[in-house]
Enzyme design. Structure first.
Site, PDB file in Angstrom:
ATOM      1  N   GLY A 190       0.915  -1.175  -0.066  1.00 30.24           N
ATOM      2  CA  GLY A 190      -0.017  -0.022  -0.067  1.00 30.24           C
ATOM      3  C   GLY A 190       0.804   1.178  -0.004  1.00 30.24           C
ATOM      4  O   GLY A 190       2.066   1.169   0.392  1.00 30.24           O
TER       5      GLY A 190
ATOM      6  N   GLN B 125       3.575   9.962   0.761  1.00 30.30           N
ATOM      7  CA  GLN B 125       4.651   9.357   0.759  1.00 30.30           C
ATOM      8  C   GLN B 125       5.545   9.391  -0.305  1.00 30.30           C
ATOM      9  O   GLN B 125       6.607   8.859  -0.541  1.00 30.30           O
ATOM     10  CB  GLN B 125       4.314   7.606   1.006  1.00 30.30           C
ATOM     11  CG  GLN B 125       3.670   7.289   2.548  1.00 30.30           C
ATOM     12  CD  GLN B 125       3.459   6.066   2.669  1.00 30.30           C
ATOM     13  OE1 GLN B 125       2.512   5.498   1.987  1.00 30.30           O
ATOM     14  NE2 GLN B 125       4.611   5.265   3.138  1.00 30.30           N
TER      15      GLN B 125
ATOM     16  N   CYS C  96       5.967   0.151   7.387  1.00 35.62           N
ATOM     17  CA  CYS C  96       5.608   1.404   6.552  1.00 35.62           C
ATOM     18  C   CYS C  96       6.813   1.654   5.643  1.00 35.62           C
ATOM     19  O   CYS C  96       8.045   1.858   6.016  1.00 35.62           O
ATOM     20  CB  CYS C  96       5.392   2.492   7.461  1.00 35.62           C
ATOM     21  SG  CYS C  96       4.752   3.980   6.519  1.00 35.62           S
ATOM     22  N   LEU C  97       6.310   1.967   4.340  1.00 33.25           N
ATOM     23  CA  LEU C  97       7.651   2.245   3.345  1.00 33.25           C
ATOM     24  C   LEU C  97       8.462   3.642   3.792  1.00 33.25           C
ATOM     25  O   LEU C  97       9.474   3.721   3.556  1.00 33.25           O
ATOM     26  CB  LEU C  97       7.018   2.352   2.062  1.00 33.25           C
ATOM     27  CG  LEU C  97       6.484   1.063   1.306  1.00 33.25           C
ATOM     28  CD1 LEU C  97       5.896   1.524  -0.185  1.00 33.25           C
ATOM     29  CD2 LEU C  97       7.834   0.171   1.249  1.00 33.25           C
TER      30      LEU C  97
ATOM     31  N   HIS D  84      -4.008   1.881   7.365  1.00 33.83           N
ATOM     32  CA  HIS D  84      -2.825   2.528   7.591  1.00 33.83           C
ATOM     33  C   HIS D  84      -2.593   3.588   6.613  1.00 33.83           C
ATOM     34  O   HIS D  84      -2.094   4.685   6.898  1.00 33.83           O
ATOM     35  CB  HIS D  84      -1.829   1.427   7.356  1.00 33.83           C
ATOM     36  CG  HIS D  84      -0.141   2.035   7.301  1.00 33.83           C
ATOM     37  ND1 HIS D  84       0.393   1.581   8.530  1.00 33.83           N
ATOM     38  CD2 HIS D  84       0.537   2.618   6.462  1.00 33.83           C
ATOM     39  CE1 HIS D  84       1.741   2.251   8.119  1.00 33.83           C
ATOM     40  NE2 HIS D  84       1.640   2.853   6.942  1.00 33.83           N
ATOM     41  N   GLU D  85      -3.027   3.518   5.404  1.00 31.72           N
ATOM     42  CA  GLU D  85      -2.915   4.392   4.289  1.00 31.72           C
ATOM     43  C   GLU D  85      -3.834   5.642   4.504  1.00 31.72           C
ATOM     44  O   GLU D  85      -3.268   6.705   4.329  1.00 31.72           O
ATOM     45  CB  GLU D  85      -3.180   3.888   2.692  1.00 31.72           C
ATOM     46  CG  GLU D  85      -2.264   2.691   2.553  1.00 31.72           C
ATOM     47  CD  GLU D  85      -0.594   3.007   2.711  1.00 31.72           C
ATOM     48  OE1 GLU D  85      -0.324   4.102   2.798  1.00 31.72           O
ATOM     49  OE2 GLU D  85      -0.088   1.933   2.914  1.00 31.72           O
TER      50      GLU D  85
ATOM     51  N   HIS E  35      -2.104   7.992   6.718  1.00 37.70           N
ATOM     52  CA  HIS E  35      -1.360   8.911   6.020  1.00 37.70           C
ATOM     53  C   HIS E  35      -2.023  10.254   5.408  1.00 37.70           C
ATOM     54  O   HIS E  35      -1.444  11.289   5.428  1.00 37.70           O
ATOM     55  CB  HIS E  35      -0.572   8.196   4.886  1.00 37.70           C
ATOM     56  CG  HIS E  35       0.592   7.393   5.235  1.00 37.70           C
ATOM     57  ND1 HIS E  35       1.506   8.077   5.933  1.00 37.70           N
ATOM     58  CD2 HIS E  35       0.849   6.286   5.155  1.00 37.70           C
ATOM     59  CE1 HIS E  35       2.593   6.805   6.161  1.00 37.70           C
ATOM     60  NE2 HIS E  35       2.045   5.817   5.722  1.00 37.70           N
TER      61      HIS E  35
HETATM   62 ZN   LIG Z   1       3.059   3.922   5.746  1.00 39.46          ZN
END
Ligand SMILES: [Zn+2]
Length: 277
Positions: free
Chosen positions: A127, A132, A175-176, A217-218, A221
């Site tokens: 995701g 991000q 998380c990226l 999660h996204e 963000h």
């Molecule tokens: Zn993340």
């Protein structure tokens, strides 16, 4: 977690099959790469672990703070990007900035979505949200299977949460924007959402299990909320040195002081599941 999810879902297998919205094929006992680069086994007790439906009734009122529609609209400049995209890491302030609503559904948006999927797969993610990759707009992409050509690619523009389950579940998230950091975060097990697709068509559906987790999660963000905001003190203490290392990396790279510091961070009660800081 998987066993009880069916109670929250309102589709039968047949209505699921008839739906135009088939983002997820959730296989039994499949190994899915969860949030980033970790494997988690899910077992569905029901062969028809239906993950979404567009037929439920949405509440008339916006029920959560995040559903306010007075968010500023993104301009062409807000949606401008250069290829290839790069992942923005903590503590870059872009991750805390307000994300604007998208109301232009053009080729630029499609190209952005394509490039977000490209970098998501390349970095082994499942995701990714627009902030991000440096764009403060209300857009996320995900594919819970995390492999190009497998599962379904989901694109959500201006998503809103209209309902969520009381049942909360813990899950080991990554998380990226926090490379190498994984920790338990508690979130509602399932959610109901409405959003627009990449062409601007509005739709609604339910998510549970891993897709619900990835979505939340996204979605965080898009509200400027990061996953450590939702960790308990005990969990946070474990990842604190890694967060400090990212702050140091940011300072070395930019020559600027870190805009936030985990050593002065206080765990607050972030509104259940979603919401703003
Ligand atoms: Zn993340």
């Amino acid at each position: 977690m998987a066993a009880s999810s069916a109670t929250l879902l309102h589709s039968s297998s047949s209505s699921f099959a008839a739906s135009r919205f088939l983002p997820f094929i959730f296989r039994r006992n499949i190994l899915l790469r969860c949030d980033f680069r970790q494997l988690h086994r899910f077992s569905s007790t029901s062969g028809s672990s239906i993950l979404l439906s567009k037929r439920f009734k949405l509440p008339g009122a916006s029920v959560y703070a995040q559903a306010k529609r007075d968010v500023e609209v993104a301009s062409a400049a807000d949606l401008y990007f250069e290829s290839p995209l790069e992942i923005v890491e903590y503590p870059d302030p872009i991750l805390r900035a307000k994300n604007k609503r998208i109301d232009t559904f053009d080729d630029n948006l499609k190209k952005l979505v394509d490039e977000m999927f490209d970098i998501m797969y390349k970095t082994d993610g499942i995701g990714l949200s627009a902030p991000q990759v440096g764009l403060n707009v209300q857009l996320m992409v995900f594919n819970p299977v995390g492999e190009r050509g497998e599962g379904e690619e989901i694109v959500l523009v201006n998503p809103r949460v209209t309902k969520y389950s009381k049942k909360m579940v813990l899950f080991d998230e990554g998380c990226l924007s926090f490379p190498g950091i994984y920790a338990d975060v508690k979130r509602p097990e399932s959610v109901k959402i409405d959003a627009r697709d990449v062409t601007g068509v509005r739709f609604a559906f339910s998510l549970s299990e891993l897709p619900a987790r990835v979505f939340q999660h996204e979605f965080d963000h898009l509200q400027g909320v990061l996953f450590f905001d939702r960790m308990t003190n005990e969990v946070l203490d474990r990842v604190r040195p890694q967060l400090q290392a990212l702050e140091k990396k940011y300072e070395d790279k930019t020559g600027q002081p870190s805009p936030e510091r985990i050593d002065t961070f206080k765990v607050e009660k972030v509104p259940v599941g979603f919401g703003t800081r």
